[in-house]
Motif scaffolding. Structure first.
Motif, PDB file in Angstrom:
ATOM      1  N   ARG A 148      54.150  23.080  -8.601  1.00 57.47           N
ATOM      2  CA  ARG A 148      52.915  23.431  -7.874  1.00 57.47           C
ATOM      3  C   ARG A 148      51.912  24.086  -8.820  1.00 57.47           C
ATOM      4  O   ARG A 148      50.697  23.952  -8.650  1.00 57.47           O
ATOM      5  N   HIS A 149      52.416  24.798  -9.827  1.00 56.38           N
ATOM      6  CA  HIS A 149      51.518  25.460 -10.780  1.00 56.38           C
ATOM      7  C   HIS A 149      50.794  24.436 -11.651  1.00 56.38           C
ATOM      8  O   HIS A 149      49.674  24.675 -12.080  1.00 56.38           O
ATOM      9  N   ASP A 150      51.435  23.281 -11.862  1.00 57.50           N
ATOM     10  CA  ASP A 150      50.781  22.222 -12.654  1.00 57.50           C
ATOM     11  C   ASP A 150      49.557  21.666 -11.924  1.00 57.50           C
ATOM     12  O   ASP A 150      48.538  21.347 -12.553  1.00 57.50           O
ATOM     13  N   VAL A 151      49.658  21.527 -10.595  1.00 53.44           N
ATOM     14  CA  VAL A 151      48.550  20.902  -9.851  1.00 53.44           C
ATOM     15  C   VAL A 151      47.549  21.925  -9.317  1.00 53.44           C
ATOM     16  O   VAL A 151      46.428  21.579  -8.952  1.00 53.44           O
ATOM     17  N   GLY A 152      47.962  23.205  -9.252  1.00 51.40           N
ATOM     18  CA  GLY A 152      47.065  24.243  -8.770  1.00 51.40           C
ATOM     19  C   GLY A 152      47.116  24.396  -7.251  1.00 51.40           C
ATOM     20  O   GLY A 152      47.538  23.486  -6.529  1.00 51.40           O
ATOM     21  N   ARG A 153      46.675  25.553  -6.786  1.00 53.05           N
ATOM     22  CA  ARG A 153      46.801  25.907  -5.362  1.00 53.05           C
ATOM     23  C   ARG A 153      46.069  24.935  -4.450  1.00 53.05           C
ATOM     24  O   ARG A 153      46.607  24.468  -3.454  1.00 53.05           O
ATOM     25  N   GLU A 154      44.818  24.614  -4.782  1.00 53.16           N
ATOM     26  CA  GLU A 154      44.004  23.760  -3.905  1.00 53.16           C
ATOM     27  C   GLU A 154      44.607  22.372  -3.742  1.00 53.16           C
ATOM     28  O   GLU A 154      44.744  21.845  -2.639  1.00 53.16           O
ATOM     29  N   GLU A 155      44.997  21.761  -4.869  1.00 53.57           N
ATOM     30  CA  GLU A 155      45.582  20.421  -4.823  1.00 53.57           C
ATOM     31  C   GLU A 155      46.937  20.444  -4.126  1.00 53.57           C
ATOM     32  O   GLU A 155      47.280  19.540  -3.365  1.00 53.57           O
ATOM     33  N   PHE A 156      47.710  21.521  -4.383  1.00 51.13           N
ATOM     34  CA  PHE A 156      49.020  21.623  -3.749  1.00 51.13           C
ATOM     35  C   PHE A 156      48.877  21.693  -2.230  1.00 51.13           C
ATOM     36  O   PHE A 156      49.577  20.993  -1.504  1.00 51.13           O
ATOM     37  N   LEU A 157      47.970  22.533  -1.737  1.00 49.45           N
ATOM     38  CA  LEU A 157      47.769  22.653  -0.284  1.00 49.45           C
ATOM     39  C   LEU A 157      47.277  21.338   0.320  1.00 49.45           C
ATOM     40  O   LEU A 157      47.647  20.980   1.441  1.00 49.45           O
ATOM     41  N   LYS A 158      46.463  20.613  -0.419  1.00 51.34           N
ATOM     42  CA  LYS A 158      46.007  19.300   0.050  1.00 51.34           C
ATOM     43  C   LYS A 158      47.204  18.373   0.255  1.00 51.34           C
ATOM     44  O   LYS A 158      47.317  17.657   1.249  1.00 51.34           O
ATOM     45  N   ARG A 159      48.141  18.430  -0.686  1.00 52.05           N
ATOM     46  CA  ARG A 159      49.346  17.593  -0.588  1.00 52.05           C
ATOM     47  C   ARG A 159      50.227  18.025   0.595  1.00 52.05           C
ATOM     48  O   ARG A 159      50.845  17.188   1.247  1.00 52.05           O
ATOM     49  N   VAL A 160      50.297  19.339   0.844  1.00 54.04           N
ATOM     50  CA  VAL A 160      51.103  19.817   1.975  1.00 54.04           C
ATOM     51  C   VAL A 160      50.507  19.298   3.290  1.00 54.04           C
ATOM     52  O   VAL A 160      51.229  18.832   4.165  1.00 54.04           O
TER      53      VAL A 160
END
Length: 875
Positions: A105-117
């Motif tokens: 998740r740290h590789d993609v960052g918080r915003e991108e990670f939440l988008k994926r969730v």
């Protein structure tokens, strides 16, 4: 109707139809206008990561039984469904998907990670909801909520800000459960405790200023680096002379005191324990009482932070410390020891009690109203014994850690001023610091514990903090159905939040359902391979069968023992219902039922039994005795309707006068219709399928049809007489069976009684008696006819003429042999049940089964002995 019961042909069809018609949608305006009384329930929101397991199936079935019953009784039923965002569980699932791409998740960052969730949630989040629909749950799907939808997020922020401003939320450094792998705090419920084989290490702590040492037993030698004291029980005379002295901490060399505290168990290990407040919850409490410091010796990855072990993993350091203790001759011995070890419920890493800064809720002030509500019965637990569990937790309540170091969830609405350090807590992001006016603000990285948002569920789903019509109409709710394992984590917290924010109880009744175990009473688990998949059972036997099984087994205070064999057994009941429906519809299809009816005794009997079944069913569900409701409808349909009434009516349906046919058909259709209504809350699909084929249905769907009136048709005196006729038929059949007379052989029967009403009833029902018991003639008599065998009913003697039908001498010999064999069995069982070892060691159900068998054998022996004496008199 199809010749055989096949639920796959109609279950999905009817569910779609019910949704199209909007039968499950509640109209708040009818409640607000006072047109209808409301009944409201909230579905415990399953995790979006979840799939239907047998616990969900039980929970939703029991709620559905109550909701369908209340709907038919005229209530405006609002059953709100929804799902929980399940912070850690959902984040773990999406992180696992990222790992397949070689990413974190740290590789993609918080915003991108939440988008994926959110993408994952949209794709898979409704799986369990669709599976609940397969079970037939009649939720108000138009009101479906999600704990992170826009309205609910507003409720969460409002609750946090208000509690913070009231001084009930604070940030502080305290001991919490920590997962070094997921890198977050965990609630107690997110910690799974497992029995593991470990060791007890006995370590010598040298006493300062004198020779000798005190030996301490521990399961975690690596934590001695953070020891601040050695504790003994104040009543333990072995160590009373040492209290107040100091010891030198092995390896570290620091001096620490010997203290006395009631917490110490003199029976554990040596009766002396090390106190490590920064890495043990009990030690933390001891340290607070004695004003001891907290020394943290690990970082948030579970690595040691003090020399000479700095940088080592905690378990690696354990081995190194044990080796060093051996070298310094400070390790006295090592013993195998089984103990409970906490693991992260998601990644299975051993959790670490960890001292860290977190957000907390002060719970003691919030707990007071919740405790009072249960004490005064404003909120009732069913079964009542669960109140004790509630009180145990509530009286000893600790402040609640509500922050989690993950990204998926409700982000804490707190912004730190990077200029002056002030914490700005607000529902919406502030533009500037309320203290110094700086716009240099940074939001807290943490999210709220999932239980914080779900504690607002009973009123948040209705639109709080906005005073919506839904909130006015349906809150407080009437019932919560849940498992015992979340009485504190969820039920108590909903009560605390409900009273605090609305001033009202969140629900009136809390029904705590049992745990579903396998047929041997073991907990179901994938590793044991004893899990029953409810969807598989629905596919195989139909949703109705699974629902009836779970309801029939849901006795208060007892865990459910479930097996596929039991489910298959209840499939026979579904078949019986289907066959009863087919028989009645086929038998009555060419009979006109309009016009006057003249009830025969058997009609009045079945209507009375129906009335009693409705009354028993209502009584059972009013007190949440689900198994008794299932039993009432099962016994009525199988025993009274199928086994007796259908047989009673056959001669009138096929050979009776027009009036007899009309009355029999009218009664059959009424009883079938009302039986289906009784069945509907538990078995919604089959009841609708048959109901729709009735010529006398009283609504467009059984879902919204009126509940049967238990007071409309009751003829207790006639019912008593027909019960005697039933016993008469049974008695004749038993005589034939005892004497090996073929059931189809006709016999003459003589009845001796002074009960004129009974004689009148026997005369009226003579055609049915003759057909069902294969009787040629029924006579009234004043004395025993020759060549007959008798049996007795209350106030009645019945004689069955058998002299011409049997070889008396042979029958006497046959019965003698049978009695001898039975006597041996009775003696054998009697000895078994007198054996104290058997009674102590055998399972209760085995003992009960043997007692029941002995009782039946004795009764049969007595009957056969009586028959034998009568046969001897014929010789």
């Amino acid at each position: 109707m199809e010749p055989t019961y096949n639920p796959s042909l109609f279950e999905d069809k009817w569910y779609r139809k019910w949704l199209e018609k909007g039968y499950f949608h509640a109209d708040e305006k009818k409640v607000l206008r006072g047109e209808k009384e409301k009944f409201s329930v909230v579905l415990p929101p399953p995790n979006v990561t979840g799939v239907l397991h047998v616990g969900h199936a039980l929970n939703s079935t029991l709620q559905d039984v109550i909701c369908r019953w209340k709907r038919m009784k005229g209530y405006e039923v609002c059953w709100v469904p929804g799902t929980d965002h399940a912070g850690i569980a959902t984040q773990w699932v999406v992180e696992r998907e990222l790992a397949k791409e070689g990413l974190t998740r740290h590789d993609v960052g918080r915003e991108e990670f939440l988008k994926r969730v959110w993408e994952w949630k949209e794709k898979y989040g409704s799986r369990i909801i669709n599976q609940l629909k397969k079970l037939g749950t009649s939720c108000d799907w138009e009101r479906e909520r999600f704990t992170m939808d826009e309205g609910f997020s507003k409720a969460v922020r409002r609750a946090f800000v208000r509690l913070y401003k009231e001084g009930l939320i604070y940030k502080g450094k305290r001991l919490i459960n920590w997962c070094p792998r997921c890198h977050t705090a965990l609630s107690d419920l997110e910690v799974e405790h497992e029995e593991e084989q470990g060791n007890l290490w006995y370590i010598r702590y040298p006493i300062v200023g004198e020779d000798g040492y005190i030996v301490v037993a521990t399961t975690r030698p690596e934590t001695l680096l953070g020891d601040v004291a050695v504790a003994v029980n104040p009543k333990d005379e072995r160590y009373s002379h040492l209290v107040g002295k100091r010891v030198r901490l092995p390896i570290v060399g620091r001096e620490i005191p010997i203290i006395a505290d009631e917490y110490v168990d003199p029976e554990f290990g040596t009766g002396a324990v090390k106190i490590t407040p920064a890495h043990d919850f009990n030690d933390y409490e001891v340290a607070q009482r004695h004003g001891l410091p907290e020394i943290q010796i690990m970082d948030d990855w579970g690595r040691i932070t003090v020399p000479p072990f700095k940088g080592m993993d905690r378990f690696e350091a354990r081995e190194a410390i044990v080796t060093m203790l051996k070298d310094e001759e400070l390790l006295e011995k090592v013993e195998p020891h089984i103990h409970s070890v906490g693991h992260c419920y998601r990644c299975k890493t051993v959790i670490e009690p960890y001292l860290t800064e977190q957000w907390f809720v002060k719970t003691k002030p919030l707990a007071e109203k919740a405790i009072e509500a249960v004490k005064t019965n404003e909120v009732k637990f069913i079964p009542k014994q669960w109140e004790n569990t509630f009180f145990d937790w509530m009286y000893n309540i600790r402040d609640w850690c509500i922050s989690r170091q993950i990204w998926w969830g409700h982000r804490i609405p707190a912004w730190y001023c990077l200029e002056c350090g002030h914490v700005n807590v607000a529902e919406e992001a502030p533009e500037k610091c309320e203290n110094c006016g700086s716009s240099n603000l940074k939001q807290d990285e943490d999210v709220l514990d999932t239980w914080f948002s779900s504690s607002l569920w009973p009123f948040g789903v209705f639109g709080w903090p906005v005073e919506t019509d839904d909130l006015k109409a349906f809150y407080p709710t009437d019932l919560l159905v849940t498992g015992f394992d979340i009485i504190f984590f969820w039920v108590a917290r909903m009560m605390m939040m409900g009273y605090h924010f609305t001033g009202k109880r969140p629900f009136a009744d809390v029904y705590v359902h049992a745990l579903v175990r396998d047929e041997k009473g073991q907990k179901m688990s994938k590793t044991k391979g004893n899990v029953i998949d409810p969807l598989e059972m629905v596919e195989k036997y139909g949703a109705d069968t699974l629902r009836f099984t779970l309801t029939a087994l849901a006795a208060q205070g007892r865990d459910i023992r479930l097996s596929e064999k039991i489910i298959e057994g209840y499939r026979h009941f579904a078949n019986k219902v289907w066959n009863v429906g087919r028989f009645v519809l086929n038998a009555t299809k060419n009979i006109k039922t309009e016009g006057s009816v003249a009830y025969a005794p058997e009609d009045m009997w079945i209507l009375t039994k129906l009335s009693e079944a409705v009354e028993e069913y209502d009584r059972a569900l009013e007190s949440y005795r689900f198994n008794d409701a299932a039993k009432a409808v099962y016994q009525f349909i199988w025993n009274e309707l199928a086994d007796w009434y259908l047989e009673f009516t056959k001669h009138r349906i096929y050979k009776g006068t027009e009036e007899e046919k009309r009355t029999a058909a009218h009664t059959l259709l009424k009883v079938l219709r009302d039986s289906l209504k009784l069945l509907h809350p538990i078995m919604p699909f089959i009841s609708e399928e048959i109901y729709q084929k009735l010529p006398n249905k009283d609504s467009e769907s059984i879902v919204i049809s009126p509940w049967p009136d238990k007071e409309c048709c009751a003829f207790p005196e006639i019912a008593r007489l027909v019960e005697s006729v039933k016993e008469l038929i049974r008695g004749i059949r038993n005589v034939k069976a005892e004497l090996s007379i073929p059931p189809s052989t006709e016999v003459e029967v003589f009845v001796k009684t002074e009960d004129e009403k009974l004689l009148e009833t026997v005369a009226k029902m003579a055609p049915a008696i003759k057909q069902m018991a294969r009787v040629s003639q029924i006579h009234k008599t004043d004395k025993a006819p020759s060549g007959s065998v008798s049996f007795f009913l209350p106030g009645v003697e019945v004689y069955v003429k058998v002299g011409q039908l049997i070889d008396v001498a042979k029958e006497i010999e046959r019965i003698k042999k049978k009695l001898e064999k039975m006597a041996k069995e009775i003696e054998k069982l009697g000895k078994k049940l007198s054996n104290e070892n058997f009674l102590k060691r055998a399972p209760k159900e085995v003992v009960e089964k043997n007692r029941e068998e002995l009782k039946e054998l004795k009764e049969l022996h007595a009957k056969l002995s009586s028959t034998l004496e009568q046969l001897k008199n014929m010789e």
